[in-house]
Scaffold this active site. Sequence first.
Site, PDB file in Angstrom:
ATOM      1  N   TYR A 199      -2.241   0.351  10.592  1.00 34.55           N
ATOM      2  CA  TYR A 199      -2.202  -0.176   9.224  1.00 34.55           C
ATOM      3  C   TYR A 199      -0.856   0.105   8.577  1.00 34.55           C
ATOM      4  CZ  TYR A 199      -3.595  -0.999   4.357  1.00 34.55           C
ATOM      5  OH  TYR A 199      -3.684  -1.465   3.060  1.00 34.55           O
TER       6      TYR A 199
ATOM      7  N   SER B 178       0.858  -1.187   0.000  1.00 35.00           N
ATOM      8  CA  SER B 178       0.000   0.000   0.000  1.00 35.00           C
ATOM      9  C   SER B 178       0.887   1.226   0.000  1.00 35.00           C
ATOM     10  CB  SER B 178      -0.882  -0.002   1.255  1.00 35.00           C
ATOM     11  OG  SER B 178      -1.487   1.257   1.470  1.00 35.00           O
TER      12      SER B 178
END
Length: 229
Positions: free
Chosen positions: A144, A131
Amino acid sequence: MATHLITGAGSGIGAIVAERLAERGDELWLLARSAKRAAELRERFPAAHTLVGDLADPGKLSWAFGHQSLPVELDSLVHVAGVVELGPVGETPVKVWQETLAVNVVAPAELTRLLLPQLRLARGHVVFVNSGAGLTAHAEWGSYAASKFGVRALADALRAEEHAAGVRVTSVYPGRTATPMQRKVHQQEGVAYDPERWIAPESVATAILTAIDLPRDAEITEITVRPGR
């Protein structure tokens, strides 16, 4: 015919990758968190094999695989599945940290460990769909981003360790992509979700397949994909 194992094939990027590989006649192995989910995947991908293993409990993956048939050789292992819970560090409970790290980091590490013999045999490829949060951490994205920074380190270490065995390793860093996870992120952020603003999952799937299909004389180590509009 190549053999691929994919996590997160039920929706979003993973589903598109699975569809494209199935369309060209490759052999698919799809990881599901439960028998029910495995049945749903077989209905969508009738020719695919399924494995049941809960990424939220990586310590049990070895036991689960010990009771199931595995591929003999593996040309690619594509890690797509992941979870996200936004919130400031000062308000993020231990449970969220543990679940996020378990699914996003520990499970891919354990899954890779368990399947390395098959990958080495085929001189295969491990793809980690990371990501943009694996490159830069922003406010409210602490747990995250930490997990995705961890996946980056995992990929880099694995690449150095397995290069001599002919195993290639690629990290893919998509920006915001129009997937069910992105819809959830927008809900957590309290803003309207417009998928047209973000990368289509098909575009990220194209990047993944480009890395996998690259001739053996080269290796794409990292791909960063950003919205073009």
